[in-house]
Design a protein around this motif. Structure first.
Motif, PDB file in Angstrom:
ATOM      1  N   HIS A   1       0.822  -1.222   0.000  1.00  0.00           N
ATOM      2  CA  HIS A   1       0.000   0.000   0.000  1.00  0.00           C
ATOM      3  C   HIS A   1       0.854   1.269   0.000  1.00  0.00           C
ATOM      4  CE1 HIS A   1      -3.092   2.915   1.220  1.00  0.00           C
ATOM      5  NE2 HIS A   1      -2.295   3.269   2.212  1.00  0.00           N
ATOM      6  N   PHE A   2       2.041   1.175   0.595  1.00  0.00           N
ATOM      7  CA  PHE A   2       2.908   2.353   0.725  1.00  0.00           C
ATOM      8  C   PHE A   2       3.822   2.565  -0.490  1.00  0.00           C
ATOM      9  CE2 PHE A   2       1.779   1.264   5.076  1.00  0.00           C
ATOM     10  CZ  PHE A   2       1.530   2.505   5.643  1.00  0.00           C
ATOM     11  N   GLN A   3       3.846   1.617  -1.406  1.00  0.00           N
ATOM     12  CA  GLN A   3       4.744   1.720  -2.550  1.00  0.00           C
ATOM     13  C   GLN A   3       4.508   3.011  -3.332  1.00  0.00           C
ATOM     14  OE1 GLN A   3       6.995  -1.157  -3.072  1.00  0.00           O
ATOM     15  NE2 GLN A   3       8.054   0.653  -3.876  1.00  0.00           N
ATOM     16  N   ASP A   4       5.588   3.739  -3.598  1.00  0.00           N
ATOM     17  CA  ASP A   4       5.556   5.000  -4.353  1.00  0.00           C
ATOM     18  C   ASP A   4       4.738   6.093  -3.663  1.00  0.00           C
ATOM     19  OD1 ASP A   4       7.042   3.761  -6.435  1.00  0.00           O
ATOM     20  OD2 ASP A   4       5.197   2.945  -7.290  1.00  0.00           O
ATOM     21  N   ARG A   5       4.498   5.935  -2.367  1.00  0.00           N
ATOM     22  CA  ARG A   5       3.732   6.950  -1.635  1.00  0.00           C
ATOM     23  C   ARG A   5       4.501   7.509  -0.434  1.00  0.00           C
ATOM     24  NH1 ARG A   5      -2.398   4.413  -1.119  1.00  0.00           N
ATOM     25  NH2 ARG A   5      -2.833   4.204  -3.353  1.00  0.00           N
ATOM     26  N   MET A   6       5.734   7.102  -0.270  1.00  0.00           N
ATOM     27  CA  MET A   6       6.486   7.472   0.933  1.00  0.00           C
ATOM     28  C   MET A   6       7.038   8.900   0.892  1.00  0.00           C
ATOM     29  SD  MET A   6       6.474   4.703   2.925  1.00  0.00           S
ATOM     30  CE  MET A   6       7.947   4.446   3.894  1.00  0.00           C
ATOM     31  N   GLU A   7       7.162   9.440  -0.299  1.00  0.00           N
ATOM     32  CA  GLU A   7       7.669  10.805  -0.486  1.00  0.00           C
ATOM     33  C   GLU A   7       8.983  11.044   0.266  1.00  0.00           C
ATOM     34  OE1 GLU A   7       4.853  13.956  -0.383  1.00  0.00           O
ATOM     35  OE2 GLU A   7       3.357  12.840  -1.546  1.00  0.00           O
ATOM     36  N   ASP A   8       9.845  10.023   0.244  1.00  0.00           N
ATOM     37  CA  ASP A   8      11.209  10.086   0.791  1.00  0.00           C
ATOM     38  C   ASP A   8      11.281  10.157   2.317  1.00  0.00           C
ATOM     39  OD1 ASP A   8      12.400   9.861  -1.688  1.00  0.00           O
ATOM     40  OD2 ASP A   8      12.553  12.025  -1.993  1.00  0.00           O
ATOM     41  N   TRP A   9      10.188   9.845   3.017  1.00  0.00           N
ATOM     42  CA  TRP A   9      10.235   9.832   4.483  1.00  0.00           C
ATOM     43  C   TRP A   9      10.824   8.512   4.973  1.00  0.00           C
ATOM     44  CZ3 TRP A   9       9.452  14.051   7.351  1.00  0.00           C
ATOM     45  CH2 TRP A   9       8.761  15.121   6.775  1.00  0.00           C
ATOM     46  N   MET A  10      11.960   8.587   5.655  1.00  0.00           N
ATOM     47  CA  MET A  10      12.571   7.360   6.182  1.00  0.00           C
ATOM     48  C   MET A  10      12.344   7.201   7.683  1.00  0.00           C
ATOM     49  SD  MET A  10      16.676   8.003   6.373  1.00  0.00           S
ATOM     50  CE  MET A  10      17.415   9.382   7.254  1.00  0.00           C
ATOM     51  N   PHE A  11      11.890   8.274   8.350  1.00  0.00           N
ATOM     52  CA  PHE A  11      11.548   8.161   9.765  1.00  0.00           C
ATOM     53  C   PHE A  11      10.474   9.198  10.084  1.00  0.00           C
ATOM     54  CE2 PHE A  11      11.694   8.998  14.276  1.00  0.00           C
ATOM     55  CZ  PHE A  11      11.837   7.727  14.828  1.00  0.00           C
ATOM     56  N   GLY A  12       9.258   8.711  10.316  1.00  0.00           N
ATOM     57  CA  GLY A  12       8.160   9.611  10.626  1.00  0.00           C
ATOM     58  C   GLY A  12       7.632  10.303   9.385  1.00  0.00           C
ATOM     59  N   CYS A  13       6.786  11.301   9.598  1.00  0.00           N
ATOM     60  CA  CYS A  13       6.199  12.069   8.497  1.00  0.00           C
ATOM     61  C   CYS A  13       5.598  13.343   9.071  1.00  0.00           C
ATOM     62  CB  CYS A  13       5.131  11.251   7.777  1.00  0.00           C
ATOM     63  SG  CYS A  13       4.322  12.146   6.430  1.00  0.00           S
ATOM     64  N   ASP A  14       5.834  14.471   8.409  1.00  0.00           N
ATOM     65  CA  ASP A  14       5.300  15.754   8.863  1.00  0.00           C
ATOM     66  C   ASP A  14       4.302  16.360   7.880  1.00  0.00           C
ATOM     67  OD1 ASP A  14       6.803  15.795  11.195  1.00  0.00           O
ATOM     68  OD2 ASP A  14       8.460  16.917  10.300  1.00  0.00           O
ATOM     69  N   ILE A  15       3.922  15.612   6.853  1.00  0.00           N
ATOM     70  CA  ILE A  15       3.125  16.194   5.774  1.00  0.00           C
ATOM     71  C   ILE A  15       1.857  16.877   6.271  1.00  0.00           C
ATOM     72  CG2 ILE A  15       1.756  15.671   3.709  1.00  0.00           C
ATOM     73  CD1 ILE A  15       3.815  13.514   3.019  1.00  0.00           C
ATOM     74  N   CYS A  16       1.064  16.183   7.077  1.00  0.00           N
ATOM     75  CA  CYS A  16      -0.226  16.753   7.499  1.00  0.00           C
ATOM     76  C   CYS A  16      -0.038  17.981   8.384  1.00  0.00           C
ATOM     77  CB  CYS A  16      -1.093  15.700   8.192  1.00  0.00           C
ATOM     78  SG  CYS A  16      -0.477  15.128   9.786  1.00  0.00           S
ATOM     79  N   GLN A  17       1.115  18.092   9.041  1.00  0.00           N
ATOM     80  CA  GLN A  17       1.392  19.281   9.845  1.00  0.00           C
ATOM     81  C   GLN A  17       1.981  20.402   8.991  1.00  0.00           C
ATOM     82  OE1 GLN A  17       2.472  18.727  14.167  1.00  0.00           O
ATOM     83  NE2 GLN A  17       3.501  16.939  13.320  1.00  0.00           N
ATOM     84  N   ASP A  18       2.842  20.036   8.058  1.00  0.00           N
ATOM     85  CA  ASP A  18       3.470  21.049   7.209  1.00  0.00           C
ATOM     86  C   ASP A  18       2.446  21.835   6.392  1.00  0.00           C
ATOM     87  OD1 ASP A  18       6.089  20.588   8.021  1.00  0.00           O
ATOM     88  OD2 ASP A  18       6.476  19.089   6.459  1.00  0.00           O
TER      89      ASP A  18
END
Length: 307
Positions: free
Chosen positions: A226-243
């Protein structure tokens, strides 16, 4: 000290110790949150976080964590930073740039708790920093620290959401703050629209098993397709929804020296991260929250992003 003096003392010292805000609520059963939490678990939104099913009663009733509890003191602690990683780099969530927040924030809470004991005498209580069955956001809202945003984070006017939550539960009475009742998200859906894995399945309902943070930190097995090609280069955590959250334009840089990033975080590009050795991992993340995923987990995350 009377109730008013105790309340003033705690809030004043919290500010002096660097906390962003402090609010206090009555320690009682979270009747409103109980059915929501149960429904969230039944839907399997916690994924492989089996511990979320444990201590159900303790998560909802603070008197089961601290016998005779009368108050839940909630704190927020800023971690927002303007430090940035290079554009061509695997990304690390801002909260993990510096020293592990569990140690930094907990040390400050213990200091405050000890000072409170010095002022009013022997009290029964415990400090919590994301390390026990406590529904932090429910207590933060009840204590007036903010509202629950559509990405399920606590949001506050003037500060946004880049802050940690922590608590002191004690058997001492204080003046209680009013719960935060207004939802200032309005019709905005920026966080929902920006999530590349559609983890926010409904406003204020996050399916953790679809969240990039869950996949890169909590998940110990192989990352699902499900995560394939959707990680947007995040290797630890994710800040997208906050950014993307409009309220975070009000975020101000933290003043905590312990949260300053290791030079490698600000300089390493993808090639350096891909060539990371176990020894270098240990040196860069010696006291960091990134150690949670271990060296093997970090390398797994990078390989999944770049097969």
């Amino acid at each position: 000290m009377n109730i008013q003096q105790r309340t003033t003392f705690v809030k004043k010292r919290a500010k002096e110790l660097g906390f962003l805000n402090c609010g206090i609520s009555k320690a009682e059963f979270l009747e409103e949150e109980a059915p929501r939490f149960e429904a969230w678990l039944k839907k399997g939104f916690h994924g492989e976080l089996g511990y979320m099913e444990n201590h159900f009663d303790k998560r909802l009733d603070p008197t089961k964590l601290v016998p005779g509890a009368k108050s839940v003191i909630s704190f927020s602690f800023n971690y927002y930073t303007e430090n940035q990683q290079p554009e061509d780099s695997y990304k690390i969530s801002k909260y993990a740039y510096g020293k592990d927040y569990h140690f930094v924030v907990k040390d400050k809470l213990f200091q405050l708790f000890n000072e409170l004991q010095d002022e009013i005498g022997e009290i029964n209580g415990r400090v919590f920093v994301d390390s026990a069955p406590v529904l932090d956001r429910a207590w933060a809202k009840r204590s007036g620290l903010g509202w629950v945003g559509k990405n399920s984070n606590i949001l506050a006017k003037g500060t946004g959401s880049f802050f940690f939550l922590a608590e002191i539960i004690s058997d001492v009475e204080f003046e209680y703050d009013s719960p935060f009742k207004t939802d200032h998200c309005g019709s905005c859906t920026a966080c929902i629209d920006a999530c590349p894995t559609q983890a926010i399945e409904a406003p204020r309902t996050v399916n953790a098993s679809k969240c990039i943070s869950y996949a890169t930190i909590e998940l110990k097995n192989e990352i699902p397709a499900h995560f394939q090609d959707r990680m947007e280069d995040w290797m630890f955590g994710c800040d997208i929804c906050q950014d993307v959250c409009p309220w975070n334009r009000f975020s101000k840089p933290h003043q905590e020296r312990e949260f300053e990033p290791h030079p490698a975080i600000q300089s390493f590009k993808k090639k350096e991260w891909e060539e990371l050795s176990q020894e270098m991992f240990n040196e860069i993340f010696r006291k960091s929250a990134v150690k949670r995923t271990k060296y093997t987990g970090l390398m797994r995350n990078m390989k999944f992003i770049k097969p």
